[in-house]
Design a protein around this motif. Structure first.
Motif, PDB file in Angstrom:
ATOM      1  N   ILE A  57      33.987  27.482  15.634  1.00 32.16           N
ATOM      2  CA  ILE A  57      34.449  26.660  14.509  1.00 32.16           C
ATOM      3  C   ILE A  57      33.641  26.969  13.256  1.00 32.16           C
ATOM      4  N   VAL A  58      32.332  27.023  13.403  1.00 32.16           N
ATOM      5  CA  VAL A  58      31.465  27.258  12.248  1.00 32.16           C
ATOM      6  C   VAL A  58      31.653  28.655  11.695  1.00 32.16           C
ATOM      7  N   TRP A  59      31.559  29.646  12.564  1.00 31.56           N
ATOM      8  CA  TRP A  59      31.520  31.036  12.090  1.00 31.56           C
ATOM      9  C   TRP A  59      32.891  31.591  11.726  1.00 31.56           C
ATOM     10  N   ASN A  60      33.922  31.182  12.451  1.00 37.01           N
ATOM     11  CA  ASN A  60      35.245  31.779  12.248  1.00 37.01           C
ATOM     12  C   ASN A  60      36.179  30.954  11.372  1.00 37.01           C
ATOM     13  N   LEU A  61      35.927  29.654  11.234  1.00 35.60           N
ATOM     14  CA  LEU A  61      36.864  28.804  10.500  1.00 35.60           C
ATOM     15  C   LEU A  61      36.274  28.193   9.226  1.00 35.60           C
ATOM     16  N   ARG A  62      35.155  27.521   9.349  1.00 34.25           N
ATOM     17  CA  ARG A  62      34.695  26.682   8.241  1.00 34.25           C
ATOM     18  C   ARG A  62      33.714  27.347   7.293  1.00 34.25           C
ATOM     19  N   LEU A  63      32.975  28.338   7.750  1.00 33.36           N
ATOM     20  CA  LEU A  63      31.944  28.939   6.896  1.00 33.36           C
ATOM     21  C   LEU A  63      32.559  29.589   5.665  1.00 33.36           C
ATOM     22  N   ILE A  64      33.566  30.451   5.872  1.00 31.94           N
ATOM     23  CA  ILE A  64      34.203  31.142   4.741  1.00 31.94           C
ATOM     24  C   ILE A  64      34.894  30.140   3.834  1.00 31.94           C
ATOM     25  N   ARG A  65      35.567  29.161   4.429  1.00 31.89           N
ATOM     26  CA  ARG A  65      36.280  28.158   3.635  1.00 31.89           C
ATOM     27  C   ARG A  65      35.324  27.380   2.741  1.00 31.89           C
ATOM     28  N   THR A  66      34.208  26.939   3.296  1.00 26.61           N
ATOM     29  CA  THR A  66      33.256  26.136   2.520  1.00 26.61           C
ATOM     30  C   THR A  66      32.579  26.961   1.436  1.00 26.61           C
ATOM     31  N   LEU A  67      32.168  28.180   1.771  1.00 27.52           N
ATOM     32  CA  LEU A  67      31.541  29.042   0.765  1.00 27.52           C
ATOM     33  C   LEU A  67      32.528  29.395  -0.347  1.00 27.52           C
ATOM     34  N   MET A  68      33.786  29.603   0.016  1.00 30.68           N
ATOM     35  CA  MET A  68      34.817  29.878  -0.985  1.00 30.68           C
ATOM     36  C   MET A  68      34.971  28.687  -1.929  1.00 30.68           C
ATOM     37  N   ALA A  69      34.973  27.476  -1.376  1.00 32.57           N
ATOM     38  CA  ALA A  69      35.083  26.272  -2.192  1.00 32.57           C
ATOM     39  C   ALA A  69      33.898  26.166  -3.148  1.00 32.57           C
ATOM     40  N   PHE A  70      32.708  26.461  -2.660  1.00 35.21           N
ATOM     41  CA  PHE A  70      31.509  26.360  -3.489  1.00 35.21           C
ATOM     42  C   PHE A  70      31.551  27.373  -4.636  1.00 35.21           C
ATOM     43  N   VAL A  71      31.913  28.603  -4.329  1.00 42.02           N
ATOM     44  CA  VAL A  71      31.959  29.657  -5.354  1.00 42.02           C
ATOM     45  C   VAL A  71      33.037  29.362  -6.390  1.00 42.02           C
ATOM     46  N   ILE A  72      34.225  28.967  -5.931  1.00 38.68           N
ATOM     47  CA  ILE A  72      35.322  28.663  -6.858  1.00 38.68           C
ATOM     48  C   ILE A  72      34.961  27.481  -7.749  1.00 38.68           C
ATOM     49  N   GLY A  73      34.389  26.440  -7.171  1.00 34.88           N
ATOM     50  CA  GLY A  73      33.973  25.284  -7.961  1.00 34.88           C
ATOM     51  C   GLY A  73      32.955  25.657  -9.020  1.00 34.88           C
ATOM     52  N   GLY A  74      32.006  26.522  -8.657  1.00 39.18           N
ATOM     53  CA  GLY A  74      31.009  26.972  -9.619  1.00 39.18           C
ATOM     54  C   GLY A  74      31.607  27.790 -10.740  1.00 39.18           C
ATOM     55  N   ALA A  75      32.526  28.684 -10.399  1.00 42.60           N
ATOM     56  CA  ALA A  75      33.163  29.526 -11.413  1.00 42.60           C
ATOM     57  C   ALA A  75      33.973  28.692 -12.404  1.00 42.60           C
ATOM     58  N   LEU A  76      34.733  27.730 -11.899  1.00 41.73           N
ATOM     59  CA  LEU A  76      35.531  26.872 -12.781  1.00 41.73           C
ATOM     60  C   LEU A  76      34.640  26.023 -13.682  1.00 41.73           C
ATOM     61  N   ALA A  77      33.541  25.515 -13.135  1.00 40.46           N
ATOM     62  CA  ALA A  77      32.636  24.678 -13.923  1.00 40.46           C
ATOM     63  C   ALA A  77      31.988  25.487 -15.057  1.00 40.46           C
ATOM     64  N   ILE A  78      31.591  26.709 -14.770  1.00 38.16           N
ATOM     65  CA  ILE A  78      30.986  27.575 -15.796  1.00 38.16           C
ATOM     66  C   ILE A  78      31.998  27.868 -16.889  1.00 38.16           C
ATOM     67  N   SER A  79      33.217  28.198 -16.480  1.00 34.03           N
ATOM     68  CA  SER A  79      34.273  28.475 -17.445  1.00 34.03           C
ATOM     69  C   SER A  79      34.528  27.274 -18.338  1.00 34.03           C
ATOM     70  N   GLY A  80      34.569  26.085 -17.748  1.00 30.75           N
ATOM     71  CA  GLY A  80      34.796  24.871 -18.518  1.00 30.75           C
ATOM     72  C   GLY A  80      33.683  24.599 -19.512  1.00 30.75           C
ATOM     73  N   SER A  81      32.439  24.839 -19.119  1.00 25.93           N
ATOM     74  CA  SER A  81      31.314  24.605 -20.026  1.00 25.93           C
ATOM     75  C   SER A  81      31.391  25.519 -21.237  1.00 25.93           C
ATOM     76  N   ALA A  82      31.804  26.777 -21.026  1.00 24.44           N
ATOM     77  CA  ALA A  82      31.934  27.715 -22.143  1.00 24.44           C
ATOM     78  C   ALA A  82      33.081  27.309 -23.064  1.00 24.44           C
ATOM     79  N   MET A  83      34.231  26.949 -22.480  1.00 24.12           N
ATOM     80  CA  MET A  83      35.387  26.576 -23.294  1.00 24.12           C
ATOM     81  C   MET A  83      35.115  25.326 -24.126  1.00 24.12           C
ATOM     82  N   GLN A  84      34.449  24.343 -23.542  1.00 25.73           N
ATOM     83  CA  GLN A  84      34.157  23.111 -24.268  1.00 25.73           C
ATOM     84  C   GLN A  84      33.220  23.359 -25.444  1.00 25.73           C
ATOM     85  N   SER A  85      32.251  24.257 -25.259  1.00 23.49           N
ATOM     86  CA  SER A  85      31.310  24.557 -26.337  1.00 23.49           C
ATOM     87  C   SER A  85      31.969  25.366 -27.448  1.00 23.49           C
ATOM     88  N   VAL A  86      32.762  26.357 -27.068  1.00 19.86           N
ATOM     89  CA  VAL A  86      33.414  27.204 -28.063  1.00 19.86           C
ATOM     90  C   VAL A  86      34.406  26.400 -28.898  1.00 19.86           C
TER      91      VAL A  86
END
Length: 336
Positions: A57-86
């Motif tokens: 469950i950990v290695w084959n199902l949830r690890l990639i899903r959770t890391l993907m969520a973390f990376v995507i959330g970080g990318a969107l947040a960074i993009s939003g911070s730049a757009m709001q400032s500009v």
């Protein structure tokens, strides 16, 4: 004090990832999750309570899903911070400039035509291209209407173009009903079924985009004071807008093209981070990445357990919980 806040957010990020991997129809404790990961990576001996099913469950199902969520959330947040400032607009986001709508249109065309140019990366590549082209169109049209490219002009053109593209997507949904369910589900976002290759690619793209914006943090700091002030400090405002908005658009496009459209993260995270860590973008950008990742993983956990065993689109969860949370932050700021 700043260092303590950074350490706390780092620890919270690690704990959230462990919880994201462990929570689901089968609950696996953070200690067991950490033990399984260390065993797979470094050969650490497994504790007695860990079973073969837990490992799968950990290695084959949830690890990639959770890391993907973390990376995507970080990318969107960074993009939003730049757009709001500009744009000096607290509501500026990928929706404001039509990035999400453009990427959605590109993905919709691929889903309908079943085209495949880059195997599993066809939708992400096309989505990124459509998202960037949409922002290019917004900035070009804004420049035609207003040579000075005032912020309100860019936002207005972005909203109009976004509405137009969404109308095209609605027509496509009506014309190709056999693909409607897939199109609608993609537009609401999901991290289920993602591959290690997709995680690797989106991580590399997100890191590159983040580094570019961090290198431009000085310009972002200046532009947050206003265009006139930034110009007096020697910033070529028009050129800086092009570079920063295109970079933020590429970051958003690369994120949502892998998982579908997910809103509110890029609106909420920068507000919270600026309130906690201050306005300097060399701090705001990396901290937005961490906070956005934490927020997204929490949303994905809720998507799994709210109507278990039904897996809700994570975009629906962020919309349900993100909108009132953003309103709370906004009105609290107004009172202060």
């Amino acid at each position: 004090m700043l260092r303590i806040k950074v350490i706390i957010l780092l620890l919270l990020s690690i704990l959230t990832i462990l919880l994201g991997i462990g929570i689901g129809s089968t609950i696996i404790s953070p200690i067991e999750v950490g033990n399984i990961i260390l065993n797979k990576l470094f050969g650490v001996q497994l504790i007695a309570s860990v079973s073969d099913i837990d490992i799968s469950i950990v290695w084959n199902l949830r690890l990639i899903r959770t890391l993907m969520a973390f990376v995507i959330g970080g990318a969107l947040a960074i993009s939003g911070s730049a757009m709001q400032s500009v744009l000096q607009n607290p509501l500026a986001s990928s929706y404001t400039l039509g990035v999400s709508a453009g990427a959605s249109l590109g993905a919709g065309i691929i889903i309908i035509t079943s085209a495949s140019f880059f195997d599993i990366f066809t939708i992400p590549v096309v989505g990124i291209c459509f998202g960037i082209v949409t922002v290019f169109a917004v900035i070009t049209l804004a420049n035609k209407f207003d040579r000075n490219m005032q912020n309100y002009t860019i936002v207005l053109v972005g909203m109009v173009l976004s509405l137009f593209i969404n109308a095209i997507i609605t027509v496509l949904n009506a014309m190709f009903r056999e693909n409607m369910q897939q199109l609608i589900f993609w537009q609401m976002g999901s991290f289920a079924g993602k591959s290690p290759e997709e995680l690797l690619v989106v991580t590399i793209l997100s890191v590159i985009g983040s580094l570019i914006l961090i290198l431009k943090s000085r310009e972002l700091d200046m532009m947050s004071f206003g265009e006139t002030q930034a110009f007096s400090m020697g910033v070529d405002v028009k050129k800086a807008k092009w570079i920063l908005l295109m970079g933020a658009a590429a970051l958003t496009g690369s994120a949502i093209s892998f998982v579908g459209i997910i809103g509110f993260v890029d609106l909420i995270a920068p507000h919270v981070v600026r309130k906690i860590f201050g306005p300097k973008h060399n701090i705001v950008i990396p901290m937005s990445a961490l906070f956005g990742g934490v927020f997204m993983v929490c949303a994905d956990i809720l998507a799994r357990i709210i109507l278990s065993p039904i897996d809700l689109p994570v975009g629906a969860v962020t919309a349900l919980f993100g909108a009132p949370f953003f309103m709370y932050i906004f009105f609290r700021k107004e009172r202060l």
